[in-house]
Design an enzyme around this catalytic site. Structure first.
Site, mmCIF file in Angstrom:
data_model
loop_
_atom_site.group_PDB
_atom_site.id
_atom_site.type_symbol
_atom_site.label_atom_id
_atom_site.label_comp_id
_atom_site.label_asym_id
_atom_site.label_seq_id
_atom_site.Cartn_x
_atom_site.Cartn_y
_atom_site.Cartn_z
ATOM 1 N N GLU A 284 -9.607 -1.817 5.449
ATOM 2 C CA GLU A 284 -10.355 -1.612 7.019
ATOM 3 C C GLU A 284 -11.517 -2.354 6.938
ATOM 4 O O GLU A 284 -11.983 -3.029 6.116
ATOM 5 C CB GLU A 284 -10.619 -0.067 6.585
ATOM 6 C CG GLU A 284 -9.344 0.658 6.857
ATOM 7 C CD GLU A 284 -8.620 0.973 8.079
ATOM 8 O OE1 GLU A 284 -8.627 -0.215 8.581
ATOM 9 O OE2 GLU A 284 -8.046 2.005 8.200
ATOM 10 N N ASP B 264 -7.517 -2.865 14.448
ATOM 11 C CA ASP B 264 -8.913 -3.100 13.948
ATOM 12 C C ASP B 264 -8.893 -4.266 13.054
ATOM 13 O O ASP B 264 -9.775 -4.525 12.490
ATOM 14 C CB ASP B 264 -9.186 -2.064 13.323
ATOM 15 C CG ASP B 264 -8.684 -1.506 12.048
ATOM 16 O OD1 ASP B 264 -7.711 -2.285 11.455
ATOM 17 O OD2 ASP B 264 -9.120 -0.493 11.187
ATOM 18 N N HIS C 238 -7.054 -5.069 10.318
ATOM 19 C CA HIS C 238 -6.914 -4.848 8.704
ATOM 20 C C HIS C 238 -5.513 -5.584 8.462
ATOM 21 O O HIS C 238 -4.557 -5.611 9.145
ATOM 22 C CB HIS C 238 -6.849 -3.379 8.398
ATOM 23 C CG HIS C 238 -5.795 -2.584 8.919
ATOM 24 N ND1 HIS C 238 -5.905 -1.331 9.514
ATOM 25 C CD2 HIS C 238 -4.618 -2.890 9.101
ATOM 26 C CE1 HIS C 238 -5.064 -0.833 9.584
ATOM 27 N NE2 HIS C 238 -3.965 -1.702 9.457
ATOM 28 N N ASP D 286 0.718 -1.336 0.097
ATOM 29 C CA ASP D 286 -0.113 0.033 0.050
ATOM 30 C C ASP D 286 0.914 1.155 0.160
ATOM 31 O O ASP D 286 2.023 1.177 0.472
ATOM 32 C CB ASP D 286 -1.070 -0.059 1.337
ATOM 33 C CG ASP D 286 -0.471 -0.509 2.512
ATOM 34 O OD1 ASP D 286 0.918 -0.567 2.580
ATOM 35 O OD2 ASP D 286 -0.989 -0.964 3.403
HETATM 36 C C1 F6R Z 1 1.525 -1.437 6.060
HETATM 37 C C2 F6R Z 1 0.067 -2.280 6.169
HETATM 38 C C3 F6R Z 1 -0.604 -2.159 7.488
HETATM 39 C C4 F6R Z 1 0.273 -2.416 8.607
HETATM 40 C C5 F6R Z 1 -0.673 -2.344 9.929
HETATM 41 C C6 F6R Z 1 0.250 -2.775 11.169
HETATM 42 O O1 F6R Z 1 2.083 -1.524 5.044
HETATM 43 O O2 F6R Z 1 -0.159 -2.922 5.250
HETATM 44 O O3 F6R Z 1 -1.761 -3.004 7.490
HETATM 45 O O4 F6R Z 1 1.000 -3.715 8.594
HETATM 46 O O5 F6R Z 1 -1.383 -1.375 10.082
HETATM 47 O O6 F6R Z 1 1.115 -1.561 11.345
HETATM 48 P P1 F6R Z 1 2.392 -1.724 12.343
HETATM 49 O O7 F6R Z 1 3.225 -2.717 12.053
HETATM 50 O O8 F6R Z 1 3.018 -0.478 12.387
HETATM 51 O O9 F6R Z 1 1.732 -1.851 13.556
#
Ligand code: F6R
Length: 266
Positions: free
Chosen positions: A143, A136, A138, A67
């Site tokens: 989301e 959450d 995701h 992303d």
């Molecule tokens: C990032 C992504 C997100 C993160 C998630 C957890 O490329 O795809 O889904 O993996 O938000 O983020 P952290 O590792 O910072 O807790």
């Protein structure tokens, strides 16, 4: 889903790196799906170490990131392109032309998203997709409520995700509300998924992902439908799992099998 519970985030990084490194050794021209955020940082550090100390060779590897924030230049310190450059790509011998991150400045997002999907297919599909998980539930920026068949597209971030990610920005108002993200359907087409999670703040999302029902309200739960998912998590992230002891027993049995300690026949 294979669940490996490790004692610390450092051990999560080392174990995750063995999965990535063994793929790169077995298939030098493999296609890696990569994630950003705090969680995979240890994995990238360990892979950089393996590259420097053991000559792990990324020269033929192709990568696709999950992303990117909409509106950020690749040179913006909070853009995911910048994150990948500074935390991983510039420290290994991957060919920059083979690294792909969605372009948050694309003028026609729909066309860009279609092209991204096409490029993944042309590269032969993703062999191993590294995933973090949001509090959450995701994966990528899918989301709650995202279609479990979704493809790469624009997505609006929830206020929970905006709050979680505000720690990287000077002010919460600077966090982009939109992102380009691979879809759940895109991720499920990867040959293997490597889900990483550390910390108590991920425990509920991990419980829902591994042991809850498959639901678009927790998009990571769609991984239950995939035939080859390895979740490498630390003790804190495993804190709410009911079947935690069983996952350990499975790993012990697996190790005994590999070590030839299980005998067959008379
Ligand atoms: C990032 C992504 C997100 C993160 C998630 C957890 O490329 O795809 O889904 O993996 O938000 O983020 P952290 O590792 O910072 O807790």
């Amino acid at each position: 889903m294979r669940v490996i519970v490790e004692s610390s985030p450092e051990q999560v990084a080392r174990t995750a790196a063995t999965f990535v490194a063994s793929l790169v050794r077995r298939k030098p021209a493999c296609v890696l799906g990569l994630a950003t955020g705090s969680t995979p940082l240890g994995l990238y550090k360990e892979l950089i170490r393996l590259h420097r100390e053991e000559g792990l060779n990324f020269s033929q590897v192709t990568s696709f990131n999950l992303d990117e924030y909409v509106g950020l230049e690749p040179s913006h310190p909070q853009s995911y392109r910048y994150f990948m450059q500074t935390n991983f790509f510039q420290h290994i011998n991957i060919d920059a032309r083979n690294t792909h991150v969605p372009d948050g400045r694309a003028l026609d997002f729909e066309a860009h998203a279609e092209q991204y999907e096409r490029r993944i297919k042309e590269a032969g599909g993703i062999d191993l997709q590294v995933l973090g998980i949001g509090s959450d539930g995701h994966i990528a920026f899918n989301e709650p409520g995202s279609s479990l068949g979704s493809r790469t597209r624009l997505k609006t971030l929830t206020s929970e995700t905006v709050r979680d990610n505000a720690r990287f920005f000077e002010h919460i108002d600077e966090v982009p509300r939109l992102a380009l993200t691979m879809g759940v359907g895109t991720i499920l087409e990867s040959r293997r998924c490597l889900l990483l999670a550390c910390g108590k703040h991920k425990a509920e999302a991990i419980r829902a992902t591994v042991e809850g029902p498959v639901t678009a309200q927790v998009t990571a739960s769609a991984l239950q439908l995939h035939r080859d998912v390895v979740a490498v998590i630390d003790d804190d992230a495993a804190g709410n799992l009911y079947r935690r002891d069983y996952y350990r027993e499975v790993e012990q049995a697996q190790q005994a099998l590999q070590a030839g300690k299980i005998k067959f026949g008379g």
